[in-house]
Write a protein that holds these residues in place. Sequence first.
Motif, mmCIF file in Angstrom:
data_model
loop_
_atom_site.group_PDB
_atom_site.id
_atom_site.type_symbol
_atom_site.label_atom_id
_atom_site.label_comp_id
_atom_site.label_asym_id
_atom_site.label_seq_id
_atom_site.Cartn_x
_atom_site.Cartn_y
_atom_site.Cartn_z
ATOM 1 N N ASN A 130 -13.082 64.440 19.657
ATOM 2 C CA ASN A 130 -13.393 65.227 18.669
ATOM 3 C C ASN A 130 -13.007 66.690 19.094
ATOM 4 N N GLN A 131 -12.014 66.874 19.980
ATOM 5 C CA GLN A 131 -11.205 67.999 20.366
ATOM 6 C C GLN A 131 -9.799 68.111 20.074
ATOM 7 N N ASN A 132 -9.204 69.340 20.114
ATOM 8 C CA ASN A 132 -7.909 69.681 19.840
ATOM 9 C C ASN A 132 -7.242 69.992 21.075
ATOM 10 N N PHE A 133 -5.761 69.500 21.211
ATOM 11 C CA PHE A 133 -5.272 70.049 22.464
ATOM 12 C C PHE A 133 -3.937 70.282 21.938
ATOM 13 N N CYS A 134 -3.244 71.402 22.719
ATOM 14 C CA CYS A 134 -1.877 71.592 22.242
ATOM 15 C C CYS A 134 -1.008 70.678 23.074
ATOM 16 N N ILE A 135 -0.034 69.996 22.367
ATOM 17 C CA ILE A 135 0.670 69.289 23.153
ATOM 18 C C ILE A 135 2.142 69.642 23.220
ATOM 19 N N VAL A 136 2.470 70.539 22.446
ATOM 20 C CA VAL A 136 3.882 71.239 22.373
ATOM 21 C C VAL A 136 3.770 72.565 21.894
ATOM 22 N N SER A 137 3.919 73.663 22.805
ATOM 23 C CA SER A 137 3.932 74.970 22.329
ATOM 24 C C SER A 137 5.027 75.668 22.701
ATOM 25 N N ASP A 138 5.981 76.251 21.796
ATOM 26 C CA ASP A 138 7.328 76.828 22.182
ATOM 27 C C ASP A 138 7.194 78.186 21.024
ATOM 28 N N THR A 139 8.223 79.094 21.306
ATOM 29 C CA THR A 139 8.307 80.165 20.459
ATOM 30 C C THR A 139 8.481 79.860 18.817
ATOM 31 N N ASN A 140 9.131 78.592 18.410
ATOM 32 C CA ASN A 140 9.457 78.343 17.047
ATOM 33 C C ASN A 140 8.699 77.274 16.634
ATOM 34 N N ILE A 141 7.709 76.642 17.350
ATOM 35 C CA ILE A 141 6.826 75.620 16.963
ATOM 36 C C ILE A 141 5.676 75.383 18.083
#
Length: 360
Positions: A130-141
């Motif tokens: 029941n939590q959210n995690f960033c799996i990909v983070s880049d400048t445009n996505i």
Amino acid sequence: MASSKYAAAVLLAAVAAVLLIMAVEVAQGSYDDTTYYNVLPITRIGDPERVACSDFLGNVKCRGKRLTCPKQCPNRAARAGLSCFADCSPKCEATCKRRKINCQGYGAVCYDPRFVGGDGVVFYFHGKANQNFCIVSDTNIHINAHFIGKRPEGRTRDYTWVQALGIMYSSHNFTVAAKKVATWDETADQLLFSYDGKLVTVATAELSTWVSPSGDLRIERLTQVNSVEVVINKIMSLKVGVVPITQKESKVHNYQISSDDCFAHLDLQFKFMDLSATVDGVLGQTYQPNYQTPVKVGVPMPIMGGDHKYTSSSLLSSDCKASKFSPSNTASSSINSEFIKMITADCTSRGGQHGIMCRR
Ligand SMILES: *[C@@H]1O[C@H](CO)[C@@H](O)[C@H](O)[C@H]1NC(C)=O
């Protein structure tokens, strides 16, 4: 006599013209924006599709070359699972591909989430239910995953699965989710999509597609129900499927799944086309050049830690500590040839439990 010959010729010409127009229409998919080629008109219905390649991420090796789909898979859309893949990368070829999620391939996120990094290293990231995690983070996505799960009696951690993805790019947002399902029915579609906050319906038929109003995002069914490919213009493509936890799996892993919820979740396979060298996130970081995995390779269940770096406050917020998202910065990232080699590598076979074999 002469006039009837003339009439026949006119009729023939008219029929040919109509056929040509139909053929051109058939050939004009919505593909052009999301790939590195332009579709060429075909002269006869049933002929294999042809494309003319443009630059591939600045690489000109295949520019201007014409690729023709093989006879076994004349169309780029999936038919009986096989589709033509026109590859304008330095490989410069059109081949038949089975458009299925490969849970052993680069960029796969399957099961209780088991990741295959861009470096080929397999790891688990458990997060929390029941939590959210960033799996990909880049400048445009930016991509978050919502985890569902449960903690069986006597266990010290949650068993988790990915139930939804929240994707942000430029000024747009997109979500794909598995519905909550009690008892699995193979014929029912359990996928839910939203684009810019509105629900999107994709007809449940093989080959049916949905394209965003600005043409920058395309959803295409791979099978009638429960599996699609999502392509975001020149940024990434993603195969998504919904699968349940079966009674057998529950028994083997002791998930203790009850009959009111089969924990329908997503199997995913990402392919990125434009990552920067500083990309981060649970999966994203493994695509950094010279990335050194912190994961203990060689143990039965290699774990990626650092939950606190990846926690996001909601499915569509880019506030995790590892966030790199800054969509106003649309300057194209620099792509090195090593990266091009990596994303065009063909990873089909599996080298032991902890590695991936790639043919380059
Ligand atoms: C998603 O996009 C829509 C349309 O631009 C916007 O109104 C909405 O606030 C966005 N949702 C989130 C959570 O950012």
